[in-house]
Write a protein that holds these residues in place. Structure first.
Motif, mmCIF file in Angstrom:
data_model
loop_
_atom_site.group_PDB
_atom_site.id
_atom_site.type_symbol
_atom_site.label_atom_id
_atom_site.label_comp_id
_atom_site.label_asym_id
_atom_site.label_seq_id
_atom_site.Cartn_x
_atom_site.Cartn_y
_atom_site.Cartn_z
ATOM 1 N N CYS A 173 44.435 25.510 -33.536
ATOM 2 C CA CYS A 173 44.475 25.090 -34.748
ATOM 3 C C CYS A 173 43.796 23.751 -35.101
ATOM 4 O O CYS A 173 43.098 23.799 -36.160
ATOM 5 N N ARG A 174 44.067 22.902 -34.294
ATOM 6 C CA ARG A 174 43.506 21.429 -34.716
ATOM 7 C C ARG A 174 42.019 21.497 -34.656
ATOM 8 O O ARG A 174 41.126 21.031 -35.235
ATOM 9 N N GLN A 175 41.618 22.067 -33.337
ATOM 10 C CA GLN A 175 40.062 22.119 -33.298
ATOM 11 C C GLN A 175 39.633 22.958 -34.247
ATOM 12 O O GLN A 175 38.472 22.438 -34.691
ATOM 13 N N LEU A 177 40.203 23.233 -37.606
ATOM 14 C CA LEU A 177 40.411 22.667 -38.716
ATOM 15 C C LEU A 177 39.107 22.198 -39.278
ATOM 16 O O LEU A 177 38.911 22.200 -40.370
ATOM 17 N N THR A 204 49.721 22.913 -38.067
ATOM 18 C CA THR A 204 49.765 21.627 -37.182
ATOM 19 C C THR A 204 50.517 20.583 -37.880
ATOM 20 O O THR A 204 50.497 19.215 -37.816
ATOM 21 N N GLU A 368 43.526 12.436 -32.469
ATOM 22 C CA GLU A 368 43.017 13.513 -33.197
ATOM 23 C C GLU A 368 41.918 14.202 -32.361
ATOM 24 O O GLU A 368 41.707 15.354 -32.430
ATOM 25 N N ALA A 371 42.613 16.067 -29.225
ATOM 26 C CA ALA A 371 43.460 17.459 -29.589
ATOM 27 C C ALA A 371 42.487 18.482 -29.501
ATOM 28 O O ALA A 371 42.720 19.640 -29.504
ATOM 29 N N GLU A 372 41.120 18.254 -29.970
ATOM 30 C CA GLU A 372 39.987 19.346 -29.976
ATOM 31 C C GLU A 372 39.475 19.781 -28.838
ATOM 32 O O GLU A 372 38.789 20.578 -28.671
#
Length: 609
Positions: A173-175, A177, A204, A368, A371-372
């Motif tokens: 989900c973070r990637q 976004l 997230t 941040e 996390a990707e």
């Protein structure tokens, strides 16, 4: 040789592509390529070339266009007479090696049958890399733009929706976004992208932002169309308000997002559910490294590309760092991406392009960014990171301390001397393109015939654009979408109000004032004021004496130079690029008048600077 239809119509040989100029043969070629291998009727081709107003001799003129197109093929070394005259029309054979549209559809079909999500995702992403800009921007046919461009665009958007679905179901989900923020804004009429964005925000832990996004979508639909959001969006809002668990991401169960398309991921695909909070993550197959496509119409920078390739040639236990710095709009990101494309085979662990700022220009935290990245990064070999738009040395230091990588390309408007002092590496301070490279860029975008028809005006266009790649691409895009506009007239229009007119109305990011202003806003107000002051002075060379010859004057010029807004420095004078000087003058005028600057440069003043 191959044809490129998914973008400006062009003929490519390896990484080099030549965009065809707007003409009847170009419209004919596009009409045939859109239906590869099929018989295209004469009536359809006549409409594609002349819309509803064909000349009395249209059929003879069509035959003449076919002959002209065959001569163009010969000019670029295309043999074998690919256009075949058949009863009722013409046919052009093409396969996945000779036409990007065929290759795109082939990859999408392969993704349907691969049977596991990582392989499916890899093929879909590779298919999307084939899209290289505005579809058929250099083709003047109203029929093709009305009837065919929307259909082809729909194929791309369906594929993009499918990619985002898979990323969400894999728990990334973070990637996803970053892509969804941009995609949802570009396509506000497609609720599916808004659904995906809202789900990613909620998963997230950003419940408030998810609800804010939903309300923005609802307000737009109500105001512009007089309708309510669809059932899927409404159910999602209710789930967020309740704080519901959207459930695991296993595709064998119900879709995580209410209303998601079941066909987006094969039911037979094995996808691990997200681990519970604090539980050890299950082992996952290593990710397939994403393919980095070449930068469309990239020209120049041969010395820098060779130096970067040589620096990365020797494997090292420690990360090798290369910094690309320079003025905003000078082409740092384009060079970084082109180098990543050139070198990706040397990095079996993958090439990862990571934006280091939010869409509003604010810095992203190292957490941040990390996390990707898939884990474990570097497990399959040497890895290359491209860190785009770094705002300070600490961003890079933190990543180097937490991620095992083999090489890093950093783009930054700042010089990042602190990073070089602690980690070493090399710095390439990019200057504007040389005149020859500027001309090659114009030829690549506009076509050799159009540039050759107005050689002096094309040279003047490059000068007016300051030989900045961003400016040149904006001006060329304007000419490309206005095939009847003379280069000379475009130059005169731009010169009347530089750099304000170097902007594209349909893409706010493609704007010289926007990019320059974004760089300036990152600075302390004192340094912004000093930049404005430079706009009120004569000439392009400055010393601290011009600002008052104080310690703060010295610091101001140093800060502006470090931010890419000035060049050179002690022991000689500082130098400002002409476009930046005009921007500074405009900003100074805006500040003095409380709005639009009153002291615009006349064409004569523009030429003098």
């Amino acid at each position: 040789m191959r044809f490129q239809l998914l973008g400006p119509l062009s003929i490519a040989d390896g990484d080099d592509a030549v965009v065809l100029g707007p003409s009847k043969p170009s419209s004919l070629l596009a009409a045939l390529l859109i239906h590869p291998g099929a018989v295209v009727s004469t009536g359809y081709l006549l409409r594609a070339l002349w819309d509803d107003d064909p000349p009395a001799t249209a059929r003879a003129a069509l035959q003449s266009c076919v002959l002209r197109l065959r001569r163009i093929f010969g000019k670029y070394g295309i043999t074998g007479n690919p256009i075949e005259a058949v009863p009722g029309g013409y046919r052009m054979r093409a396969d996945a090696d000779t036409l990007d549209l065929v290759r795109f559809r082939e990859l999408v079909r392969e993704a349907d049958t691969v049977g596991e999500p990582e392989g499916e995702l890899y093929r879909l992403k590779e298919a999307l890399t084939l899209w290289q800009g505005p579809l058929l921007a250099n083709v003047a046919s109203p029929v093709l733009h009305r009837d065919e461009v929307p259909r082809l665009t729909e194929e791309r958007l369906r594929t993009l929706e499918r990619v985002c679905d898979i990323e969400l179901r894999l728990g990334r989900c973070r990637q996803v976004l970053v892509d969804l923020w941009d995609t949802a804004r570009r396509h506000p009429g497609r609720e599916r992208f808004s659904e995906q964005l809202i789900e990613a925000l909620y998963r997230t832990g950003r419940q408030e932002e998810a609800l804010t996004e939903y309300r923005a979508v609802k307000g737009r639909l109500t105001e512009e169309l007089g309708i309510d959001p669809g059932p899927a969006l409404r159910r999602l809002e209710l789930s967020i308000l309740r704080g519901d668990d959207l459930g695991p991401t296993d595709p064998g169960q119900q879709p995580a997002l209410p209303g998601a398309t079941p066909a987006a991921l094969p039911a037979s695909a094995e996808v691990p559910a997200l681990p519970a909070e604090g539980a050890p993550a299950a082992a996952e197959p290593p990710p397939v490294p994403a393919r980095v496509p070449p930068v469309p119409f990239f020209t120049g920078r041969a010395d820098e590309r060779a130096a970067i390739a040589a620096r990365f040639a020797a494997e090292s236990a420690e990360a090798t760092v290369v910094v690309l710095s320079g003025a905003p709009g000078v082409g740092k990101t384009a060079l970084a991406l082109q180098c990543a494309h050139d070198l990706q085979r040397d990095f079996p662990g993958g090439v990862f392009v990571l934006p280091m700022t939010h869409p509003d220009g604010g810095s992203r935290t190292p957490e941040e960014v990390v996390a990707e990245l898939p884990a474990p990064v570097g497990a399959d070999g040497r890895t290359l990171l491209v860190l785009d738009d770094v705002t300070g040395a600490d961003q890079v230091r933190a990543l180097l301390a937490s991620v095992p990588v083999g090489a890093v390309i950093v783009t930054s408007r700042r010089g990042l001397g602190g990073l070089m002092a602690t980690h070493g590496g090399s710095v390439h301070r990019l200057a504007p393109l040389c005149p020859a490279a500027s001309r090659r860029l114009l030829v690549a975008v506009l076509g050799a015939e159009r540039v050759a028809a107005e050689p002096e005006a094309s040279e003047r266009l490059a000068e007016v654009c300051g030989h900045f790649p961003l400016s040149l691409r904006i001006a060329a895009a304007r000419l490309l979408t206005r095939p009847s506009l003379r280069v000379e007239d475009c130059v005169a229009w731009l010169a009347e109000d530089l750099p304000a007119r170097l902007t594209l109305t349909d893409d706010p990011g493609m704007s010289v004032p926007h990019v320059f202003g974004g760089a300036l806003r990152r600075l302390d107000p004192r340094w912004q004021a000093a930049f404005h002051q430079l706009g009120e002075l004569d000439g392009l060379l400055f010393t601290a004496r011009a600002l008052g010859d104080t310690a703060e004057s010295e610091e101001a010029l140093e800060q502006l130079a470090d931010a890419g807004l000035l060049e050179d420095g002690p022991p000689g004078p500082y130098r400002i690029h002409r476009l930046l000087k005009l921007f500074a003058r405009r900003r100074a005028g805006d500040r003095d008048t409380g709005g639009r600057g009153a002291d615009h440069d006349s064409p004569a003043e523009t030429a003098r600077h």
